[in-house]
Design a protein around this motif. Structure first.
Motif, PDB file in Angstrom:
ATOM      1  N   HIS A  43       0.851  -1.187   0.000  1.00 48.90           N
ATOM      2  CA  HIS A  43       0.000   0.000   0.000  1.00 48.90           C
ATOM      3  C   HIS A  43       0.894   1.248   0.000  1.00 48.90           C
ATOM      4  N   LEU A  44       0.602   2.148  -0.924  1.00 50.33           N
ATOM      5  CA  LEU A  44       1.335   3.411  -1.042  1.00 50.33           C
ATOM      6  C   LEU A  44       0.380   4.560  -0.733  1.00 50.33           C
ATOM      7  N   ILE A  45       0.782   5.416   0.182  1.00 51.60           N
ATOM      8  CA  ILE A  45       0.029   6.632   0.484  1.00 51.60           C
ATOM      9  C   ILE A  45       0.831   7.818  -0.048  1.00 51.60           C
ATOM     10  N   LEU A  46       0.178   8.634  -0.876  1.00 49.81           N
ATOM     11  CA  LEU A  46       0.771   9.872  -1.359  1.00 49.81           C
ATOM     12  C   LEU A  46       0.132  11.003  -0.559  1.00 49.81           C
ATOM     13  N   ASP A  47       0.920  11.664   0.283  1.00 44.53           N
ATOM     14  CA  ASP A  47       0.407  12.697   1.179  1.00 44.53           C
ATOM     15  C   ASP A  47       0.651  14.073   0.562  1.00 44.53           C
ATOM     16  N   SER A  57       1.024  17.501 -13.990  1.00 44.42           N
ATOM     17  CA  SER A  57       2.078  16.531 -13.679  1.00 44.42           C
ATOM     18  C   SER A  57       1.752  15.748 -12.413  1.00 44.42           C
ATOM     19  N   GLY A  58       1.007  16.362 -11.502  1.00 42.79           N
ATOM     20  CA  GLY A  58       0.586  15.672 -10.286  1.00 42.79           C
ATOM     21  C   GLY A  58      -0.363  14.524 -10.592  1.00 42.79           C
ATOM     22  N   ILE A  59      -1.252  14.735 -11.548  1.00 39.59           N
ATOM     23  CA  ILE A  59      -2.166  13.676 -11.981  1.00 39.59           C
ATOM     24  C   ILE A  59      -1.353  12.534 -12.591  1.00 39.59           C
ATOM     25  N   GLY A  60      -0.400  12.879 -13.437  1.00 35.51           N
ATOM     26  CA  GLY A  60       0.457  11.870 -14.053  1.00 35.51           C
ATOM     27  C   GLY A  60       1.278  11.108 -13.025  1.00 35.51           C
ATOM     28  N   LEU A  61       1.747  11.816 -12.003  1.00 37.99           N
ATOM     29  CA  LEU A  61       2.521  11.169 -10.944  1.00 37.99           C
ATOM     30  C   LEU A  61       1.677  10.105 -10.247  1.00 37.99           C
ATOM     31  N   VAL A  62       0.442  10.449  -9.910  1.00 41.92           N
ATOM     32  CA  VAL A  62      -0.443   9.492  -9.234  1.00 41.92           C
ATOM     33  C   VAL A  62      -0.744   8.307 -10.155  1.00 41.92           C
ATOM     34  N   MET A  63      -1.078   8.573 -11.399  1.00 43.38           N
ATOM     35  CA  MET A  63      -1.414   7.490 -12.329  1.00 43.38           C
ATOM     36  C   MET A  63      -0.244   6.536 -12.538  1.00 43.38           C
ATOM     37  N   GLY A  64       0.941   7.079 -12.666  1.00 44.15           N
ATOM     38  CA  GLY A  64       2.124   6.237 -12.852  1.00 44.15           C
ATOM     39  C   GLY A  64       2.433   5.384 -11.640  1.00 44.15           C
ATOM     40  N   ARG A  65       2.259   5.953 -10.430  1.00 48.42           N
ATOM     41  CA  ARG A  65       2.519   5.165  -9.211  1.00 48.42           C
ATOM     42  C   ARG A  65       1.436   4.102  -9.046  1.00 48.42           C
ATOM     43  N   TYR A  66       0.214   4.400  -9.489  1.00 49.68           N
ATOM     44  CA  TYR A  66      -0.852   3.397  -9.475  1.00 49.68           C
ATOM     45  C   TYR A  66      -0.465   2.208 -10.353  1.00 49.68           C
ATOM     46  N   ARG A  67      -0.010   2.493 -11.565  1.00 45.73           N
ATOM     47  CA  ARG A  67       0.402   1.406 -12.473  1.00 45.73           C
ATOM     48  C   ARG A  67       1.548   0.594 -11.876  1.00 45.73           C
ATOM     49  N   LEU A  68       2.501   1.272 -11.284  1.00 44.90           N
ATOM     50  CA  LEU A  68       3.630   0.574 -10.665  1.00 44.90           C
ATOM     51  C   LEU A  68       3.149  -0.303  -9.510  1.00 44.90           C
ATOM     52  N   MET A  69       2.280   0.217  -8.678  1.00 40.25           N
ATOM     53  CA  MET A  69       1.764  -0.557  -7.549  1.00 40.25           C
ATOM     54  C   MET A  69       0.909  -1.727  -8.026  1.00 40.25           C
ATOM     55  N   SER A  75      -1.901  -1.205  -3.727  1.00 38.84           N
ATOM     56  CA  SER A  75      -2.913  -0.165  -3.879  1.00 38.84           C
ATOM     57  C   SER A  75      -2.318   1.206  -3.539  1.00 38.84           C
ATOM     58  N   VAL A  76      -3.056   2.240  -3.932  1.00 33.82           N
ATOM     59  CA  VAL A  76      -2.624   3.621  -3.719  1.00 33.82           C
ATOM     60  C   VAL A  76      -3.734   4.386  -3.012  1.00 33.82           C
ATOM     61  N   GLU A  77      -3.324   5.238  -2.100  1.00 30.27           N
ATOM     62  CA  GLU A  77      -4.237   6.152  -1.414  1.00 30.27           C
ATOM     63  C   GLU A  77      -3.666   7.556  -1.540  1.00 30.27           C
ATOM     64  N   ILE A  78      -4.535   8.525  -1.803  1.00 26.45           N
ATOM     65  CA  ILE A  78      -4.135   9.924  -1.890  1.00 26.45           C
ATOM     66  C   ILE A  78      -4.691  10.593  -0.645  1.00 26.45           C
ATOM     67  N   ARG A  79      -3.821  11.216   0.117  1.00 27.49           N
ATOM     68  CA  ARG A  79      -4.222  11.735   1.420  1.00 27.49           C
ATOM     69  C   ARG A  79      -3.946  13.235   1.532  1.00 27.49           C
ATOM     70  N   ASN A  80      -4.796  13.915   2.292  1.00 25.69           N
ATOM     71  CA  ASN A  80      -4.607  15.325   2.662  1.00 25.69           C
ATOM     72  C   ASN A  80      -4.569  16.284   1.480  1.00 25.69           C
ATOM     73  N   VAL A  81      -5.491  16.100   0.531  1.00 21.93           N
ATOM     74  CA  VAL A  81      -5.595  17.056  -0.576  1.00 21.93           C
ATOM     75  C   VAL A  81      -6.611  18.124  -0.200  1.00 21.93           C
ATOM     76  N   ASN A  82      -6.417  19.328  -0.713  1.00 22.30           N
ATOM     77  CA  ASN A  82      -7.418  20.368  -0.446  1.00 22.30           C
ATOM     78  C   ASN A  82      -8.643  20.125  -1.319  1.00 22.30           C
ATOM     79  N   ARG A  83      -9.722  20.831  -1.016  1.00 23.91           N
ATOM     80  CA  ARG A  83     -11.004  20.601  -1.697  1.00 23.91           C
ATOM     81  C   ARG A  83     -10.893  20.783  -3.211  1.00 23.91           C
TER      82      ARG A  83
END
Length: 106
Positions: A43-47, A57-69, A75-83
């Motif tokens: 499990h990967l958490i991106l804070d 580029s942030g969207i691409g970063l998340v998508m690429g780490r999802y594919r790697l995981m 699995s991937v979790e995205i944490r502490n994003v603003n609204r």
């Protein structure tokens, strides 16, 4: 842009700090990918708590780490994003591949 990575057992947390844009995403991606390859977490958490700016580029970063995981059956979790960032991520479809948790008001 800086990233601090903590790993414990099958969990890895990447604390993203500063601006995440096309100038900084490559170095962040490389550091996270190297840590995933070495630690092999489930499990990967991106804070995103300390992100001051993010472009596509942030969207691409998340998508690429999802594919790697996914390659590690993880699995991937995205944490502490603003609204606003959460809305953008959901529009980009990241809510279908990762849990997105909004930053709690302090």
């Amino acid at each position: 842009m800086n990233v601090t990575i903590e790993a414990s057992g099958n969990l890895m947390v990447a604390y993203l700090i500063g601006e995440l844009d096309h100038h900084t995403a490559g170095a962040v991606r490389e550091k996270i990918d190297n840590a995933i390859s070495f630690k092999k977490p489930n499990h990967l958490i991106l804070d995103f708590k300390n992100i001051t700016f993010m472009d596509s580029s942030g969207i691409g970063l998340v998508m690429g780490r999802y594919r790697l995981m996914q390659g590690h059956r993880g699995s991937v979790e995205i944490r502490n994003v603003n609204r606003q960032t959460k809305k953008i991520m959901e529009l980009a479809g990241l809510g279908r591949i990762a849990v997105i948790n909004e930053l709690k008001e302090q």
